[in-house]
Design an enzyme around this catalytic site. Structure first.
Site, short mmCIF file in Angstrom:
data_model
loop_
_atom_site.label_atom_id
_atom_site.label_comp_id
_atom_site.label_asym_id
_atom_site.label_seq_id
_atom_site.Cartn_x
_atom_site.Cartn_y
_atom_site.Cartn_z
CG MET A 46 78.91 -37.59 -69.93
SD MET A 46 78.06 -38.47 -68.61
CE MET A 46 79.07 -39.95 -68.52
CB CYS A 47 81.65 -38.18 -73.33
SG CYS A 47 81.30 -38.22 -71.57
CB THR A 48 83.54 -36.45 -78.10
OG1 THR A 48 82.67 -35.32 -78.01
CG2 THR A 48 83.80 -36.80 -79.55
#
Length: 365
Positions: free
Chosen positions: A1-3
């Protein structure tokens, strides 16, 4: 989930970008949250505070803050970390529900150094909560960054709070834990090793690409150029739409992206399912005590599919409260969703049932 990626020397400004990756729509709207609001830990209410600073946040189902920046240029970003283990609840420590973890820091601190000092002195414990959508079991870590270019990552591994505080920590993704990530990236060419720059959606590969490209940036000549450059970096680390891998919500498509100028206090939002970019200039918002929360509805009334674009600072509408969900409320809402899914076939029918009960459950308008 995400950067999450920080660029500390973007032509005299500090700019940070993040992708939100998840397996389902999070119904994200933007909120203006003023000073002077009383909040508690959303666990047992033992830890209480009054917001010292106003903030703009990207919400999840209008129940919690997942990303945002306060009026002093401190920003925070919640990301997935499957290895998270918060330990058995310990009433002797300050406790914060997952839903209010980020907001506590935005409300109370102007810099990363202040946030780290409080965290180191108090050893707070994050308390996991039921997913109110009735789906996954949230496991998260938190990054903070500020207008001085400082950065910190907070993780809970085997019940212990690990604090990674350095201006060198420009990137955060997901698994593995941060200490392993910063060692793995050293194998990549241009970052200390000889391995070619990787191209998959795996968290460690996104970490390497984001760090490689942010280190390769030329000084921008304008804020527009700096924001565009950061969007180019986080888009390179974005994940395409696809069937999510079972049990791995972090290996899912990118839903939206933000770029924040921490120096000049501009918060830029882009959805991957809608055509236009919008931004908010915090200097033009009223964060004064008593001004009340306000919502920029990106899902319904001001849907960007209907032409919303550009500077939307003046389009926030007053709301009575931003209802950060408690541990007990999350459990009840999750039970409601599960029950609705068993008896109703269509996702929209489930959403309609939840919407009907939502306001009374969390006290929202």
């Amino acid at each position: 989930m995400c950067t999450r990626v920080m660029w500390p020397d973007a032509g005299g400004a500090v700019v940070v970008g993040r992708n939100m990756d998840f397996h389902m729509d999070l119904h994200t709207n933007l909120w203006k949250l003023p000073r002077g609001v009383a909040r508690d830990d959303r666990v047992h209410g033992k830890l209480t505070w009054t917001a010292k600073y106003g903030s703009v946040v990207a919400g999840v189902f209008d129940l919690l803050s997942a990303d945002g920046v306060n009026e002093k240029g401190l920003a925070g970003h919640v990301l997935w970390l499957a290895e998270s283990e918060y330990g058995d609840p310990d009433d002797s420590r300050p406790q914060l529900a997952m839903s209010v973890w980020l907001q506590y820091y935005l409300d109370n601190f102007a810099t990363v150094a202040e946030a780290v000092e409080w965290t180191s002195a108090n050893n707070p414990q994050v308390i996991p909560m039921a997913d109110p959508t009735g789906g996954s079991h949230p496991a998260i870590h938190l990054a903070l960054d500020d207008a001085s270019g400082d950065s910190v990552v907070f993780e809970y591994i085997d019940g212990k709070l690990d604090v990674y505080h350095s201006k060198d920590y420009l990137v955060m993704t997901n698994s593995p834990s941060y200490d392993q990530q910063i060692e793995l990236v050293k194998k990549v060419e241009g970052l200390g090793g000889s391995d070619p720059l990787p191209g998959t959606c795996d968290a460690k590969d996104r970490f390497a690409r984001a760090l490689y490209y942010v280190k390769k940036q030329l000084p921008p000549t304008s804020q527009t150029q700096a924001v565009a450059a950061m969007f180019s970096i986080i888009r390179n680390a974005a994940q395409p739409f696809r069937a999510p891998e079972p049990g791995k919500p972090d290996l899912s498509q990118t839903l939206w992206q933000t770029v924040t100028d921490l120096t000049n206090l501009r918060y830029v939002f882009e959805s991957t399912t809608r055509p236009n970019i919008v931004w908010v200039d915090l200097a033009d918002l009223d964060f004064s005590e008593g001004s009340g929360p306000a919502k920029l509805d990106l899902v319904k009334a001001l849907d960007v599919e209907n032409g919303l674009a550009g500077n939307v600072t003046g389009k926030f509408a007053p709301r009575r409260v931003f209802p950060i969900i408690s541990i007990d409320q999350a459990a009840k809402l999750g039970e409601l969703v599960v029950a609705a899914k068993k008896t109703l076939g269509a996702a929209q029918q489930v959403q309609d049932v939840v919407d009907e009960k939502f306001a009374g459950l969390v006290g929202s308008d």
